[in-house]
Design an enzyme around this catalytic site. Sequence first.
Site, PDB file in Angstrom:
ATOM      1  N   TYR A  70      -2.736  -0.253   9.964  1.00  0.00           N
ATOM      2  CA  TYR A  70      -2.446  -0.736   8.666  1.00  0.00           C
ATOM      3  C   TYR A  70      -1.178  -0.350   7.945  1.00  0.00           C
ATOM      4  O   TYR A  70      -0.582  -1.268   7.024  1.00  0.00           O
ATOM      5  CB  TYR A  70      -3.805  -0.104   7.814  1.00  0.00           C
ATOM      6  CG  TYR A  70      -3.934  -0.463   6.440  1.00  0.00           C
ATOM      7  CD1 TYR A  70      -4.235  -1.974   5.849  1.00  0.00           C
ATOM      8  CD2 TYR A  70      -3.396   0.582   5.307  1.00  0.00           C
ATOM      9  CE1 TYR A  70      -4.185  -2.334   4.461  1.00  0.00           C
ATOM     10  CE2 TYR A  70      -3.388   0.175   3.995  1.00  0.00           C
ATOM     11  CZ  TYR A  70      -3.926  -1.218   3.700  1.00  0.00           C
ATOM     12  OH  TYR A  70      -3.961  -1.379   2.531  1.00  0.00           O
ATOM     13  N   SER A 114       0.786  -1.246   0.201  1.00  0.00           N
ATOM     14  CA  SER A 114       0.025  -0.087   0.022  1.00  0.00           C
ATOM     15  C   SER A 114       0.814   1.290   0.054  1.00  0.00           C
ATOM     16  O   SER A 114       1.977   1.077   0.492  1.00  0.00           O
ATOM     17  CB  SER A 114      -0.837   0.118   1.321  1.00  0.00           C
ATOM     18  OG  SER A 114      -1.611   0.972   1.327  1.00  0.00           O
TER      19      SER A 114
END
Length: 272
Positions: free
Chosen positions: A165, A152
Amino acid sequence: MQNLFDLTGKVAVITGGTGVLGSELSQGLASAGAKVVVIGRGAAKKDQVVADITAHGGQASGILCDVLDRENLLRARAEILDQYGTIDILINGAGGNRKSATTSPDLSFFDLPETDLDAVMRLNFMGTLLPSQIFGEVFAEKKAGVILNISSMASLQPLTNVVGYAAAKAAVNNLTQWLAVHFNKHYSPNIRVNAMAPGFFLTEQNRSLLTNEQTGELTARGRTILEHTPMDRFGEPSDLVGTAIWLVSEASRFVTGIVVPVDGGFSSFGGV
């Protein structure tokens, strides 16, 4: 040149293959000739992705599997080997975030529940490591194979709010490099491990963060992101397919241990 990107006859396992990005990758690899095995936890979604692929002339099958359950993964591996005889490509697409592990005006960093942070870390990191162990063992035995991890943009430039995350995806980047070296040094130079770091895509997990659910207009966060994205748009799932095919095909046969941003220029722009 086209042959470099041809995946005809390759068996590709895609975890998280029923999600927005995973299903697009499943269809993309199938269109390049791969026999795709869609791994997911929802029977209806799994069946729909497989049906979509076969309707367009591709080859696909699906297996219900929890990537955090070793016995599930071993069973899935046995089923795939029984059906296809080998595995050539693994895409670790399973992952995600939780609202309860994300800071907000209603939830401070000091109040983030440990259980939710643990869950996010485990899903994204262990959900990449465990399949790499189980399916990667096939690559080690036959001395060839490709792993593509889905990271990501949050892993490269830690983003506000998504503390668990971002940290988990940063760990995925480190794991990607570690695995690339480990497989080459201990098993074969013909095993490659890379990752893609998608920028901002409108998926189920972040749509409410980027757009207003009632009006569809951009939130303040969504506007800020577009202001810092030179291409001035959110990514579309299909934007990942070309990069994925490059990274799992012979076109990138001398590429391993890298993380490729697919972000419309977000990581290159300093805001001025």
